[in-house]
Design an enzyme around this catalytic site. Structure first.
Site, PDB file in Angstrom:
ATOM      1  N   GLU A   1      -7.110   9.143  -3.538  1.00 25.64           N
ATOM      2  CA  GLU A   1      -7.996   9.527  -4.636  1.00 25.64           C
ATOM      3  C   GLU A   1      -8.604  10.903  -4.419  1.00 25.64           C
ATOM      4  OE1 GLU A   1      -7.122   5.383  -5.006  1.00 25.64           O
ATOM      5  OE2 GLU A   1      -7.950   6.479  -3.297  1.00 25.64           O
TER       6      GLU A   1
ATOM      7  N   HIS B   1     -12.694  -4.570  -7.590  1.00 27.81           N
ATOM      8  CA  HIS B   1     -11.964  -4.317  -8.832  1.00 27.81           C
ATOM      9  C   HIS B   1     -12.796  -4.593 -10.083  1.00 27.81           C
ATOM     10  CE1 HIS B   1      -8.631  -4.716  -5.940  1.00 27.81           C
ATOM     11  NE2 HIS B   1      -7.996  -3.886  -6.746  1.00 27.81           N
TER      12      HIS B   1
END
Length: 334
Positions: free
Chosen positions: A56, A126
């Site tokens: 990321e 998540h």
């Protein structure tokens, strides 16, 4: 279209009209885990739609460099929960790039898409809502759509905005919300809230998925006594709630919210993220400063709890219609 199809359509529109636009991220060339980029690599070529390594920080850094060289960079962070490794690049580089160079350099054509909010079984890795972490990062914008029409119009506006934008897509809505979405190119204004239902007794403010829980709570408030909401006092069943979708989290629409609260005298804020240091806390502080003499009740927050998002108990973590209803009753009864 449903929401993920609207996102895909927006990306196609953006790339069709801008030869410098590039889409990249983990698995985007295959369509992405939520299928938001399905077919784009075949439509525009693998030089413009391509997979990145699982980094990321690398995705954000590459996007900043690409944008600084005059390209339109559209990055995908596979889940908003994993945006934190890229936090340094976003907050220390993307947000400050133009300012620290005195306007000589610019990374404003960077848009970072990331699926956000609870999905019902995602747990602490998540189902997070990290929008509040970026509130202090002057120089970027944060946008969260509630529906397919909003997603396409706001995403196209984000891609073309002269500032870096983090575009958070409520993942549980990808396949649950369906609307007639124009196939033509269009944009919706960034930085402006939208009033969905006008009212005079209390302002109910939210964004993303909780908007729909707020709508349910409003129906329960105004329903007959024999329904689930039988604990609502009869005197409150005719209360008129003003429902507002904030849409842009940073910068948020101060004028619209203050105008609404000045009229209604009450404010209930609903968001999935935890309470401490959240967007609701920032909004409530500004509202009480500007509307102090107009408030008939304290500003009420309905949020996630100050714990990691739990797995088995995720349903009890996220604000539902009953918690919103209780907040409305408490605020109207104050």
């Amino acid at each position: 279209m449903n929401l993920y199809q609207a996102v895909r359509d927006a990306l196609s529109n953006a790339m069709m009209r801008d030869d410098t636009a590039v889409v990249f991220g983990e698995d985007v060339a295959f369509g992405g885990v939520f299928r938001c980029t399905m077919g784009l690599a075949e439509e525009f070529g693998r030089e413009r739609v391509f997979n990145t390594p699982l980094s990321e920080q690398g995705i954000a850094g590459f996007g900043i460099g690409l944008a600084s060289m005059g390209h339109t960079a559209i990055a995908e962070i596979q889940f908003a929960d994993y945006i934190f490794p890229a936090f340094d690049q976003i907050v220390n580089e993307a947000a400050k790039f133009r300012y620290r160079s005195g306007g000589q350099f610019n990374a404003g054509s960077l848009t970072i898409r990331c699926p956000s909010m609870a999905v019902g079984h995602g747990g602490h890795y998540h189902s997070q809502s990290p929008e509040g972490f970026f509130l202090a990062a002057a120089g970027i914008k944060v946008v969260i759509p509630r529906s397919p029409i909003q997603a396409k119009g706001l995403l196209l506006a984000s891609i073309r905005d002269p500032n870096p934008v983090i575009f958070m897509e409520p993942k549980i809505l990808y396949r649950s919300a369906v609307e007639q979405v124009p196939v033509d190119d269009y944009q919706l204004p960034i930085g402006r809230a939208e009033t969905l239902v006008s009212g005079s007794d209390v302002t109910l403010l939210s964004w993303g998925t909780p908007i729909y829980h707020c709508e349910t709570a409003m129906h329960m408030l105004n329903s007959p006594p024999e329904t689930l909401a039988r604990h609502v006092p009869e005197s409150l069943r005719s209360a008129k709630v003003e429902l507002v979708d904030l849409r842009t989290i940073l910068p948020w629409d101060v004028d619209a919210i203050v105008e609404s609260v000045t009229r209604t005298g009450r404010l209930v804020i609903v968001h999935e993220a935890g309470r401490t240091g959240g967007v609701g806390a920032e909004i409530s502080a500004e509202v009480q400063k500007r509307c102090f003499l107009k408030l008939d009740a304290p500003v009420k927050l309905v949020t996630g709890w100050d714990t990691p998002v739990p797995l088995a108990f995720e349903k009890f973590y996220t604000p539902d219609a009953l918690r919103v209803l209780d907040a409305l009753v408490e605020t109207l009864s104050y």
